[in-house]
Motif scaffolding. Structure first.
Motif, PDB file in Angstrom:
ATOM      1  N   UNK A 270      -1.765   4.185   9.488  1.00  0.00           N
ATOM      2  CA  UNK A 270      -2.449   4.949  10.464  1.00  0.00           C
ATOM      3  C   UNK A 270      -3.530   4.312   9.882  1.00  0.00           C
ATOM      4  N   UNK A 271      -3.571   4.909   8.350  1.00  0.00           N
ATOM      5  CA  UNK A 271      -5.490   4.217   8.257  1.00  0.00           C
ATOM      6  C   UNK A 271      -5.490   2.980   7.825  1.00  0.00           C
ATOM      7  N   UNK A 272      -4.133   2.172   8.071  1.00  0.00           N
ATOM      8  CA  UNK A 272      -4.178   0.555   7.742  1.00  0.00           C
ATOM      9  C   UNK A 272      -4.875   0.117   8.758  1.00  0.00           C
ATOM     10  N   UNK A 273      -4.424   1.156   9.983  1.00  0.00           N
ATOM     11  CA  UNK A 273      -4.504   0.076  11.094  1.00  0.00           C
ATOM     12  C   UNK A 273      -5.460   0.309  11.853  1.00  0.00           C
TER      13      UNK A 273
ATOM     14  N   UNK B 268       6.008  10.854   5.867  1.00  0.00           N
ATOM     15  CA  UNK B 268       4.775  10.926   5.065  1.00  0.00           C
ATOM     16  C   UNK B 268       3.814   9.854   4.970  1.00  0.00           C
ATOM     17  N   UNK B 269       3.956   9.165   3.976  1.00  0.00           N
ATOM     18  CA  UNK B 269       3.607   8.362   3.580  1.00  0.00           C
ATOM     19  C   UNK B 269       3.467   6.872   4.357  1.00  0.00           C
ATOM     20  N   UNK B 270       4.184   6.662   4.521  1.00  0.00           N
ATOM     21  CA  UNK B 270       4.813   6.007   5.785  1.00  0.00           C
ATOM     22  C   UNK B 270       3.880   5.472   6.903  1.00  0.00           C
ATOM     23  N   UNK B 271       3.318   7.191   7.153  1.00  0.00           N
ATOM     24  CA  UNK B 271       2.640   7.500   8.600  1.00  0.00           C
ATOM     25  C   UNK B 271       1.157   7.334   8.369  1.00  0.00           C
ATOM     26  N   UNK B 272       0.827   8.029   7.292  1.00  0.00           N
ATOM     27  CA  UNK B 272      -0.363   7.831   6.807  1.00  0.00           C
ATOM     28  C   UNK B 272      -1.289   6.474   6.700  1.00  0.00           C
ATOM     29  N   UNK B 273      -0.452   5.942   6.181  1.00  0.00           N
ATOM     30  CA  UNK B 273      -0.256   4.253   5.224  1.00  0.00           C
ATOM     31  C   UNK B 273      -0.575   3.421   6.509  1.00  0.00           C
TER      32      UNK B 273
ATOM     33  N   UNK C 287       1.123  -1.429   0.133  1.00  0.00           N
ATOM     34  CA  UNK C 287      -0.514   0.372  -0.029  1.00  0.00           C
ATOM     35  C   UNK C 287       1.300   1.159  -0.063  1.00  0.00           C
ATOM     36  N   UNK C 288       1.788   1.306   0.500  1.00  0.00           N
ATOM     37  CA  UNK C 288       2.895   2.097   1.043  1.00  0.00           C
ATOM     38  C   UNK C 288       3.678   2.338  -0.901  1.00  0.00           C
ATOM     39  N   UNK C 289       3.372   1.448  -1.511  1.00  0.00           N
ATOM     40  CA  UNK C 289       4.720   1.747  -2.486  1.00  0.00           C
ATOM     41  C   UNK C 289       4.048   2.071  -3.803  1.00  0.00           C
ATOM     42  N   UNK C 290       1.928   2.534  -3.688  1.00  0.00           N
ATOM     43  CA  UNK C 290       0.847   2.260  -4.755  1.00  0.00           C
ATOM     44  C   UNK C 290       0.779   3.660  -3.943  1.00  0.00           C
TER      45      UNK C 290
ATOM     46  N   UNK D 175      -1.268  13.927   8.983  1.00  0.00           N
ATOM     47  CA  UNK D 175      -1.385  14.214   7.729  1.00  0.00           C
ATOM     48  C   UNK D 175      -3.510  13.565   7.399  1.00  0.00           C
ATOM     49  N   UNK D 176      -3.936  14.503   6.268  1.00  0.00           N
ATOM     50  CA  UNK D 176      -5.914  14.211   6.330  1.00  0.00           C
ATOM     51  C   UNK D 176      -6.138  13.108   5.517  1.00  0.00           C
ATOM     52  N   UNK D 177      -6.869  12.547   6.201  1.00  0.00           N
ATOM     53  CA  UNK D 177      -7.108  10.716   6.287  1.00  0.00           C
ATOM     54  C   UNK D 177      -6.363  10.825   4.454  1.00  0.00           C
TER      55      UNK D 177
END
Length: 92
Positions: free
Chosen positions: A45-48, A38-43, A23-26, A73-75
């Motif tokens: 958070x959102x996936x868990x 930023x993308x690691x943090x958001x992913x 998901x982070x790669x995408x 990060x916004x959702x």
């Protein structure tokens, strides 16, 4: 994992890690201008977030804040899904 309550549906194994990495790669391909942190943090958070019981949410968010200090990060926005949900809600 050690600080969170014990729940049978919590999965922090290799399959979950692989799913997060994919998901982070995408996300990175879709948002090349965003930093990887930023993308690691958001992913993460959102996936868990949807997996946690209410009592674990504040602890998880605190752990995210500790790992990524000062980063907010916004959702993630899924316009197709949100639009479909709004149409179905209005129809009923």
């Amino acid at each position: 994992e050690q600080q969170l309550s014990k729940q049978a549906h919590y999965d922090f194994g290799l399959r979950n890690i692989l799913s997060v990495l994919r998901t982070m790669g995408s996300s990175k391909r879709a948002n090349p201008d965003k930093s990887e942190s930023f993308l690691v943090m958001r992913t993460l958070r959102d996936m868990n977030m949807s997996k946690f019981v209410a009592e674990d949410v504040p602890l998880f968010l605190s752990l995210i804040d500790d790992l990524f200090p000062g980063m907010k990060a916004d959702k993630a926005v899924f316009e197709d899904v949100e639009g479909a949900m709004n149409r179905i809600t209005v129809e009923k």
